[in-house]
Design a protein around this motif. Structure first.
Motif, mmCIF file in Angstrom:
data_model
loop_
_atom_site.group_PDB
_atom_site.id
_atom_site.type_symbol
_atom_site.label_atom_id
_atom_site.label_comp_id
_atom_site.label_asym_id
_atom_site.label_seq_id
_atom_site.Cartn_x
_atom_site.Cartn_y
_atom_site.Cartn_z
ATOM 1 N N UNK A 2 0.830 -1.211 0.000
ATOM 2 C CA UNK A 2 0.000 0.000 0.000
ATOM 3 C C UNK A 2 0.864 1.260 0.000
ATOM 4 N N UNK A 3 2.019 1.185 0.643
ATOM 5 C CA UNK A 3 2.927 2.338 0.629
ATOM 6 C C UNK A 3 3.336 2.686 -0.794
ATOM 7 N N UNK A 4 3.554 1.674 -1.627
ATOM 8 C CA UNK A 4 3.929 1.901 -3.013
ATOM 9 C C UNK A 4 2.831 2.638 -3.775
ATOM 10 N N UNK A 5 1.567 2.378 -3.416
ATOM 11 C CA UNK A 5 0.441 3.071 -4.052
ATOM 12 C C UNK A 5 0.524 4.572 -3.795
ATOM 13 N N UNK A 6 0.930 4.942 -2.595
ATOM 14 C CA UNK A 6 1.037 6.365 -2.275
ATOM 15 C C UNK A 6 2.152 7.033 -3.078
ATOM 16 N N UNK A 7 3.186 6.270 -3.387
ATOM 17 C CA UNK A 7 4.240 6.819 -4.233
ATOM 18 C C UNK A 7 3.691 7.184 -5.605
ATOM 19 N N UNK A 8 2.853 6.326 -6.161
ATOM 20 C CA UNK A 8 2.261 6.614 -7.471
ATOM 21 C C UNK A 8 1.299 7.786 -7.402
ATOM 22 N N UNK A 9 0.564 7.876 -6.319
ATOM 23 C CA UNK A 9 -0.344 9.019 -6.166
ATOM 24 C C UNK A 9 0.453 10.318 -6.083
ATOM 25 N N UNK A 10 1.591 10.269 -5.409
ATOM 26 C CA UNK A 10 2.419 11.469 -5.344
ATOM 27 C C UNK A 10 2.967 11.822 -6.719
ATOM 28 N N UNK A 11 3.318 10.811 -7.512
ATOM 29 C CA UNK A 11 3.757 11.064 -8.886
ATOM 30 C C UNK A 11 2.688 11.811 -9.674
ATOM 31 N N UNK A 12 1.427 11.422 -9.476
ATOM 32 C CA UNK A 12 0.332 12.091 -10.182
ATOM 33 C C UNK A 12 0.189 13.538 -9.733
ATOM 34 N N UNK A 13 0.321 13.771 -8.432
ATOM 35 C CA UNK A 13 0.257 15.144 -7.928
ATOM 36 C C UNK A 13 1.411 15.968 -8.485
ATOM 37 N N UNK A 14 2.603 15.377 -8.474
ATOM 38 C CA UNK A 14 3.773 16.084 -9.008
ATOM 39 C C UNK A 14 3.564 16.422 -10.473
ATOM 40 N N UNK A 15 2.955 15.501 -11.236
ATOM 41 C CA UNK A 15 2.657 15.770 -12.647
ATOM 42 C C UNK A 15 1.730 16.968 -12.795
ATOM 43 N N UNK A 16 0.719 17.042 -11.932
ATOM 44 C CA UNK A 16 -0.219 18.166 -11.987
ATOM 45 C C UNK A 16 0.479 19.488 -11.678
ATOM 46 N N UNK A 17 1.385 19.461 -10.701
ATOM 47 C CA UNK A 17 2.098 20.686 -10.341
ATOM 48 C C UNK A 17 3.022 21.114 -11.477
ATOM 49 N N UNK A 18 3.724 20.151 -12.083
ATOM 50 C CA UNK A 18 4.607 20.460 -13.208
ATOM 51 C C UNK A 18 3.809 21.074 -14.357
ATOM 52 N N UNK A 19 2.644 20.484 -14.648
ATOM 53 C CA UNK A 19 1.785 21.002 -15.709
ATOM 54 C C UNK A 19 1.301 22.407 -15.368
ATOM 55 N N UNK A 20 0.969 22.633 -14.090
ATOM 56 C CA UNK A 20 0.518 23.946 -13.648
ATOM 57 C C UNK A 20 1.606 24.996 -13.865
ATOM 58 N N UNK A 21 2.838 24.655 -13.494
ATOM 59 C CA UNK A 21 3.953 25.568 -13.736
ATOM 60 C C UNK A 21 4.066 25.907 -15.221
ATOM 61 N N UNK A 22 3.940 24.884 -16.051
ATOM 62 C CA UNK A 22 4.078 25.092 -17.491
ATOM 63 C C UNK A 22 2.999 26.033 -18.010
ATOM 64 N N UNK A 23 1.753 25.825 -17.567
ATOM 65 C CA UNK A 23 0.657 26.697 -17.994
ATOM 66 C C UNK A 23 0.877 28.127 -17.512
ATOM 67 N N UNK A 24 1.309 28.251 -16.254
ATOM 68 C CA UNK A 24 1.519 29.584 -15.711
ATOM 69 C C UNK A 24 2.638 30.297 -16.461
ATOM 70 N N UNK A 25 3.683 29.553 -16.752
ATOM 71 C CA UNK A 25 4.813 30.111 -17.490
ATOM 72 C C UNK A 25 4.363 30.632 -18.849
ATOM 73 N N UNK A 26 3.581 29.808 -19.549
ATOM 74 C CA UNK A 26 3.103 30.217 -20.873
ATOM 75 C C UNK A 26 2.118 31.377 -20.804
ATOM 76 N N UNK A 27 1.394 31.506 -19.699
ATOM 77 C CA UNK A 27 0.399 32.581 -19.583
ATOM 78 C C UNK A 27 1.033 33.961 -19.522
#
Length: 505
Positions: free
Chosen positions: A440-465
């Protein structure tokens, strides 16, 4: 919406995240942007894909994946594959994709491939979105991506693979120990070997408790920081009409020909935007803009209506100005407010993304917090806030002592089994509980990867804006003002993005 300054975000990252910055060293072992012949030679494009010179996120090329099924394989075998990261763009929000990630020791034998992950979903826009997934394979193997795409096409760019990290190595070691213990239990009654393996498992179990603590600290850092990240007063000012020369001119013209009642009505509309005299600008929200824009245009139209200005008690010069400039002023107001609305829509979209990230981080924190408490109980620490606080303590000595208690609990289990005071059934139940907790701990690692992906995408959108080409204004004076704010925001975002990557990625 966007209540804090970027400086607060930078300071928050610099202080609150400094202790995690070097926690685990990241090392990129494979990087490919599909830009050059050298890049493309590293891939075998099996079917359904081709390299294209358009739609690139960065550089000069991208990988186009046609609708239907497709597959690509690396021509080089990669050692210790940890986290796979890439950017994906869809031809429309309706496009659905499934990406299966596989590895094998031989790229030319189809039966040897083992699936190690899957990314499935769609993008909410046709911009590039970041994706991250843990491969976590310590062997030297080839990488394969199988695609299933419906309702359009997708493009892949800027793919990289990081080396396996310490917490992943611990996870693999845990799996090896568990397999060894259960295998020995089936094959023979070598209690000494099994007890020794169980002692090793205790060390690894305590280590994965500490991994949970680290991810909880990462999430807490993001949660406390994302509420500030890039939500800058500078960005808000860029969507406030009150700060621009054109709008100030329109307001001045309306005041010249308006009646006292019309002036009063206009002042009440302008008040939520800030103070035009001191250039103190409030952050715009979509609701505030909608409540302001149409009524303001109505005031402009009625003020320059002949019946209105002829009965407004203004002097002859003002009446002549109204007669000559009424239509021109209204057209200028309508055009300018359209430009502001375009800018506001950009800010509102960013705000929605930020709120979505905050909700995901909040849920992640709560779920991981619950799992950590359950892991402590399974590790023999028992219930109680005191034990929980010890494991999360900032004092390394206190944490180490708490984790040693968990290790000691496994030692007792090993001794009881070695002394035959525990049955095989009890032993297997204990092992299954420990195994389930670590999986189950490994599942949380993947969930964090998804959150990190969202933050990276957010930075990219903000940068382009705030890119220069996004400047919505036609007036050179207004464009210059927008750019002066954008220069500050670009500096903030680069510092913030670098701090995030160093701390979390």
């Amino acid at each position: 919406m966007f209540k804090s300054t970027a400086k607060l975000w930078v300071l928050c990252v610099a202080s609150a995240l400094a202790m995690q910055a070097g926690a685990q060293q990241k090392s990129v072992i494979f990087k490919n942007g599909f830009d050059s012949d050298t890049d493309l030679k590293k891939w075998a494009l099996i079917y359904g894909t081709k390299a294209v010179a358009e739609q690139a996120r960065t550089g000069t090329g991208a990988l186009l994946v046609e609708e239907g099924e497709a597959s690509v394989r690396s021509r080089v075998n990669l050692n210790e594959q940890g986290t796979l990261e890439f950017w994906i763009k869809t031809s429309s929000p309706a496009t659905q994709y499934t990406i299966n990630v596989l590895v094998a020791t031989n790229q030319n034998i189809d039966s040897g491939w083992m699936q190690v992950g899957q990314i499935k979903g769609s993008n909410d826009s046709t911009e590039y979105h970041a994706k991250r997934i843990s491969i976590d394979d310590p062997g030297k193997k080839y990488l394969r991506l199988d695609f299933e795409v419906t309702n359009g096409q997708v493009w892949i760019d800027d793919l990289s693979v990081e080396k396996i990290l310490l917490d992943t190595a611990l996870q693999k070691n845990q799996e090896k120990v568990i397999a060894e213990v259960l295998g020995k239990l089936r094959d023979d009654k070598n209690y000494q070997v099994q007890a020794d393996a169980l002692r090793t498992l205790g060390k690894n179990y305590a280590a994965q408790i500490d991994v949970q603590r680290q991810y909880l600290e990462y999430a807490n850092g993001i949660y406390s920081s994302v509420t500030l990240v890039l939500a800058t007063s500078e960005r808000g000012k860029m969507a406030n009409p009150l700060g621009y020369h054109t709008f100030k001119g329109i307001v001045s013209d309306v005041r010249m020909v308006a009646s006292p009642i019309q002036k009063s009505r206009m002042e009440s509309l302008l008040k939520p935007l800030g103070d035009i005299a001191t250039a103190s600008l409030n952050v715009m929200t979509q609701g505030a803009y909608q409540a302001f824009a149409e009524p303001f245009k109505t005031i402009v139209a009625t003020t320059f209506d002949r019946v209105s200005y002829e009965n407004a008690g203004i002097d002859r010069k003002a009446r002549k100005f109204a007669e000559a400039n009424g239509l021109k002023t209204f057209a200028k107001a309508e055009g300018f407010l359209g430009e502001v609305e375009k800018e506001l829509n950009m800010v509102v979209a960013l705000d929605k993304d930020l709120m979505d990230i905050q909700r995901e981080v909040d849920k992640f924190r709560k779920d991981l917090d619950k799992h950590l408490k359950e892991s402590l109980i399974a590790g023999g620490m028992g219930r109680g806030q005191e034990n929980y606080n010890r494991v999360l303590s900032k004092d390394e000595t206190i944490r180490t002592a708490a984790l040693q208690e968990i290790n000691n609990y496994f030692l007792l289990q090993a001794e009881s089994y070695q002394n035959h005071s525990s049955s095989n059934t009890e032993f297997v139940q204990f092992m299954m509980k420990a195994t389930g907790t670590m999986e189950e701990t490994q599942v949380f690692k993947e969930r964090f990867n998804q959150i990190a992906s969202s933050v990276i995408t957010f930075y990219d959108k903000f940068d382009r804006s705030v890119a220069k080409e996004q400047n919505p204004f036609t007036s050179e004076t207004d464009r210059a003002l927008w750019e002066s704010h954008a220069v500050k925001v670009r500096t903030y975002i680069q510092e913030s993005k670098a701090a995030f990557a160093k701390a979390y990625m």
